[in-house]
Design a protein around this motif. Structure first.
Motif, PDB file in Angstrom:
ATOM      1  N   SER A 150      41.873 -23.019  -3.032  1.00 33.15           N
ATOM      2  CA  SER A 150      40.586 -22.345  -3.207  1.00 33.15           C
ATOM      3  C   SER A 150      39.677 -23.146  -4.136  1.00 33.15           C
ATOM      4  CB  SER A 150      40.780 -20.939  -3.774  1.00 33.15           C
ATOM      5  OG  SER A 150      41.437 -20.110  -2.845  1.00 33.15           O
ATOM      6  N   ARG A 152      39.726 -26.369  -4.521  1.00 31.83           N
ATOM      7  CA  ARG A 152      39.241 -27.543  -3.783  1.00 31.83           C
ATOM      8  C   ARG A 152      38.096 -27.157  -2.853  1.00 31.83           C
ATOM      9  NH1 ARG A 152      42.512 -31.106   0.669  1.00 31.83           N
ATOM     10  NH2 ARG A 152      42.048 -29.238   1.885  1.00 31.83           N
ATOM     11  N   GLN A 153      38.224 -26.013  -2.192  1.00 39.03           N
ATOM     12  CA  GLN A 153      37.160 -25.560  -1.288  1.00 39.03           C
ATOM     13  C   GLN A 153      35.864 -25.281  -2.052  1.00 39.03           C
ATOM     14  OE1 GLN A 153      39.049 -22.208   0.552  1.00 39.03           O
ATOM     15  NE2 GLN A 153      40.403 -23.476   1.833  1.00 39.03           N
ATOM     16  N   LYS A 154      35.969 -24.905  -3.301  1.00 41.77           N
ATOM     17  CA  LYS A 154      34.787 -24.615  -4.120  1.00 41.77           C
ATOM     18  C   LYS A 154      34.313 -25.838  -4.896  1.00 41.77           C
ATOM     19  CE  LYS A 154      36.574 -19.929  -4.793  1.00 41.77           C
ATOM     20  NZ  LYS A 154      35.677 -19.255  -3.850  1.00 41.77           N
ATOM     21  N   SER A 186      45.350 -31.935  -3.718  1.00 38.83           N
ATOM     22  CA  SER A 186      44.157 -31.130  -3.984  1.00 38.83           C
ATOM     23  C   SER A 186      43.815 -31.064  -5.474  1.00 38.83           C
ATOM     24  CB  SER A 186      44.332 -29.711  -3.430  1.00 38.83           C
ATOM     25  OG  SER A 186      44.423 -29.736  -2.018  1.00 38.83           O
TER      26      SER A 186
END
Length: 439
Positions: A150, A152-154, A186
């Motif tokens: 999460s 990494r996605q942000k 990540s």
């Protein structure tokens, strides 16, 4: 993300949903002995957070006591540079340790504590939505897939700090090589304690690994506790010698008790017979009562540190008693009073506990065979002739006898322990440089 990874994450989340009632039941069950497990459950579920006013930019996660202590020099350095810190934990003892170590920072509003939410996507997302974190620092071995992916996605930099990976853990992780590589890669950086740890991370195909050293060498023993110990030493018979069995785990006390009984028996007909004292300091507070019962069934003179004033405490030591160290956050005090240290977690296959603070106070160390969580450090401390490795109870008796009866050997190992601790400092500065780059 490849479909296999999506399926793995889906299965992981499904298992968490199934396990959540059990996790909550476990908190309530453990809370029978330690109330802290029943406190702040809403934080673990991502439902509320203990903060008002300015929200910290830097988040440090230290799961329990050892990681919290290890993070102290890093947290202090960040706060001195003007940062505010969010410090998360998973255990009540970790949170209590943080409250003690950083009481001044908490009072000034520079540090806020919370539990880390369970690794369920909605709890993790709630955590990230609430806190305006600019960089996350996770101590040592805590790798939670939802949390890391999460972030990494942000595009939130998260760094694994003071990272270690034992040979046993590396083998376990390699069974899920592709998925593990995704998770570990990540991290913005993995800052390994030693070259050996870095080599194991590299074996997973990772390219984001740096060696910055071990923060535990930068931990400064508590000065007030050392001063207190030195004051009490003036009240002790100069012939008394103290052995501290530190951070012992379940099953190890029985081994130490047997060894201590054999050691005392060997001194029955000598003039030194009454001048030896044993401290046993269990790792987990919920075991204090059980260990005390065990000690009472084995020795005549047994006392609890928590029930004595200073005069009573020194009287017990002067009369060769056995003392249960059942006070939290006083390891510097116990080490400073002691002559030698038996390191818990190493007598049974538990991986060992941190012996670096004892070295920083110049205490010779006795290590068992099982130090895989400190593989490089334990090899180095033995090579530095600051520690003795033992394999069984008879070895432990011989090691205690050597160090407690041969002043020259003990003093030589004490000097070596100080040198060993001083030669390995500097990790904090290296880690701070990486954090600044991430910010």
């Amino acid at each position: 993300m490849r479909i296999s990874h999506r399926l793995m994450m889906g299965l992981y989340q499904f298992i968490w949903y199934l396990a959540l009632p059990l996790a909550l039941a476990r908190l309530l069950w453990k809370g029978r002995l330690q109330q802290g497990y029943r406190d702040h459950i809403n934080e673990r579920l991502g439902m509320s957070w203990p903060i008002s006013g300015a929200i910290p930019r830097i988040w440090v996660h230290a799961v329990s006591v050892g990681e919290t202590r290890a993070a102290a020099p890093l947290i202090d350095a960040l706060i001195q540079s003007g940062e505010k810190i969010l410090l998360t934990h998973m255990t009540p003892t970790g949170r209590d340790t943080g409250r003690q170590l950083f009481a001044n920072h908490i009072a000034s509003g520079q540090l806020v504590q919370s539990y880390l939410p369970y690794d369920i996507h909605w709890a993790v997302n709630s955590f990230y939505r609430y806190f305006s974190i600019k960089v996350g620092l996770i101590m040592e071995t805590e790798v939670w897939p939802s949390l890391i992916l999460s972030a990494r996605q942000k595009s939130l930099p998260v760094i694994l700090v003071n990272a270690r990976l034992s040979e046993r853990s590396a083998r376990r992780v390699s069974r899920f090589a592709n998925f593990a590589q995704l998770i570990y890669q990540s991290f913005t950086k993995i800052l390994a304690q030693t070259n050996l740890d870095a080599k194991r991370y590299h074996s997973l195909g990772l390219s984001n690994v740096l060696v910055t050293g071990n923060l535990k060498f930068d931990v400064i023993p508590h000065p007030d506790q050392i001063e207190h110990a030195l004051a009490l030493k003036k009240q002790l018979n100069h012939q008394v010698q103290i052995v501290c069995a530190a951070s012992t785990r379940d099953g190890e006390e029985a081994l130490i008790i047997e060894a201590w009984q054999k050691f005392l028996k060997s001194k029955e007909n000598t003039s030194d017979a009454n001048y030896f004292c044993l401290f046993i300091v269990p790792r987990h507070p919920q075991r204090f009562d059980d260990v005390f019962t065990q000690l009472q069934s084995s020795f005549i003179k047994v006392s609890r540190r928590s029930t004595m004033n200073d005069q009573e405490f020194t009287d017990v030591i002067n009369h060769g008693g056995v003392i249960l160290g059942d006070s939290m956050g006083e390891m510097s005090f116990y080490y400073a009073l002691s002559d030698i240290v038996i390191m818990g977690g190493s007598l049974l296959p538990l991986g060992g506990q941190n012996f670096i603070e004892a070295c920083a106070l110049g205490r010779p160390i006795i290590l068992g065979e099982h130090t895989f969580n400190f593989q490089q450090a334990s090899a180095d401390v033995i090579d530095s002739r600051a520690a003795i490795r033992i394999t069984d109870i008879d070895d432990l008796v011989k090691a205690m006898d050597l160090l407690l009866t041969n002043h020259q050997v003990k003093e030589g190992m004490s000097t070596n322990a100080l040198d060993f601790a001083n030669q390995h400092t500097g990790a904090t500065k290296k880690i701070i440089a990486v954090v600044r780059e991430a910010l």
